[in-house]
Design an enzyme around this catalytic site. Sequence first.
Site, PDB file in Angstrom:
ATOM      1  N   GLU A  99       0.829  -1.213   0.000  1.00  0.00           N
ATOM      2  CA  GLU A  99       0.000   0.000   0.000  1.00  0.00           C
ATOM      3  C   GLU A  99       0.865   1.266   0.000  1.00  0.00           C
ATOM      4  OE1 GLU A  99      -2.859   1.112  -0.486  1.00  0.00           O
ATOM      5  OE2 GLU A  99      -3.866   2.080   1.207  1.00  0.00           O
ATOM      6  N   THR A 135      -5.589  10.082  -4.984  1.00  0.00           N
ATOM      7  CA  THR A 135      -5.463  10.191  -3.530  1.00  0.00           C
ATOM      8  C   THR A 135      -4.506  11.330  -3.159  1.00  0.00           C
ATOM      9  OG1 THR A 135      -5.870   7.834  -3.333  1.00  0.00           O
ATOM     10  CG2 THR A 135      -4.893   8.901  -1.432  1.00  0.00           C
TER      11      THR A 135
END
Lengths: 313, 313
Positions: B130, B182
């Site tokens: 991630e 993001t």
Amino acid sequence: MNKAVAFAPATVANIGVGFDILGLALDNPGDTISAEFSDTPGVTVAGIEGDGGKLPRDPNKNTACVAGLSVLRAAGSTQGVALTIQKGLPAASGLGSSAASAVGAAVAVNALLGEPLTRDQLLAPSLDGEAIASGYHADNVAPCLFGGITLSYGIEAHQIERLPIPRGLSLALVTPHVEVATAMARAVLPKEIPLKSMVKQTGSVARLIRAIYTDDLESMAAAMEADVVVEPARAHLMPGLFEARRAAKAAGALALVISGAGPTLCAVCASHETALQVVSALEMVYAELGLGCTARAASVSEQGSSVQVSEGA
Amino acid sequence: MNKAVAFAPATVANIGVGFDILGLALDNPGDTISAEFSDTPGVTVAGIEGDGGKLPRDPNKNTACVAGLSVLRAAGSTQGVALTIQKGLPAASGLGSSAASAVGAAVAVNALLGEPLTRDQLLAPSLDGEAIASGYHADNVAPCLFGGITLSYGIEAHQIERLPIPRGLSLALVTPHVEVATAMARAVLPKEIPLKSMVKQTGSVARLIRAIYTDDLESMAAAMEADVVVEPARAHLMPGLFEARRAAKAAGALALVISGAGPTLCAVCASHETALQVVSALEMVYAELGLGCTARAASVSEQGSSVQVSEGA
């Protein structure tokens, strides 16, 4: 009814990481407030004991009188009431002294009038009283009025929620004999904080609420102490904070946090026996620092404020 | 073992007020990741389907490969592994796409090796994957790996806690066909926030956790929506946010929040039937705005990621 007496307990606001939102009621100490009808209109002071002459006798500046008057108004009463206030807890000590006087007066005056207002309806008058001391904050008033551990996410009664009391939770409190004015303790707080601190603080608050619901005292204690915003700003105002934390933990406490705006410190323990040992350890710390202190063990009070005496005519 | 297949679900991070600390796993959609031994050392990409050619095939830039390699290392394995990634969820949509690929790869590679690592031990490798997409955050990875609603107050396994799933909780999700990176959604956040906002945010987070433990969907929904920090900063990046909220509530939803960094929106409902009605209402909103969208009803997945197939040699 011609006399009503209410007991309003000391409270621990914030309980560490829950600045301005969490609080709990103690089973001791507390204020005892007597209300009697009087020929003088409004709410006046008949007497104050135990405050060392420090609290204002002027009804407009006295939190108990302001709260009591607000109850009279909400109840539509035009009668006069005189209050006798026995201060069981010291002002400016971080134990919710002004809230206790306000809530105790609201409960006593309501009892004297024959309970026209519900407990929920006593919140606004109690906040009116508290407000003249430290603004509209429910973090002391809510637990003092409702008892237990309270979450206040606003100042309306429906925004205040009771949390369960974890099994075994016992507290050790120490109040060093120095005053920390709430206004001063607020002035040292940062006006702005980094977003990252908010993430840490919300994470710790979430952990704290979860720990309360899962009866996990160790996690509760760790979460309470994980305050990255308020304690760092106020620590220098709290004499002996770090020594007290060290000593309390060595004596078995799980955590130690500032109670409200301080200087009272509140240690979290898993039993009353441990709390008593921590009390002794905390007394030693302040003796070594050459500072007087009052230390005591306490439990969370389920009940909050209560009517002790209601005497009919 | 010569092949293992894992399913890793979409996740909703933040769930409104719980920025960077809360998340939940959905029962659909998700990524499906197959791992097979390969003569090429390390972890490589055998194929990616469903990404429109957008995801990097370079193992150093692919979240699944990085997570898989981290599992190999943690397990002390020197074997080569090739991954086939079927993307069931769109990138940059606020549904935890990078986390699903990372967690799915970690679970699949671990299964291929015969489960040398525990579920807890898969957290660090999943976070490694991630991290190359969006830094070390557990708010998507934790629910994806462990399932349910998770609280992450840190990135160690012991700092991640499962919360109960309130009875009846159903969700309606809509992803308008626009991408919100993001990084961009993070860039618009304030670096500092007023202390007062922190008090509101902590109060709402506390209310949210309490509501989850008391099975109070209405209070949960209200608390989720009471975000005064992140949504106000990001709202302008989310097309149709306010129209969608209005329409969702008119169709019976209790609240609507941004999912993760958006643009997916997540409506909270008290039944699957209501969620289906909200899905229709949300499709209407974007049709009227002339914007394509994908909408679906979903439940919270208890399970999180799971091994679907383990084929022996």
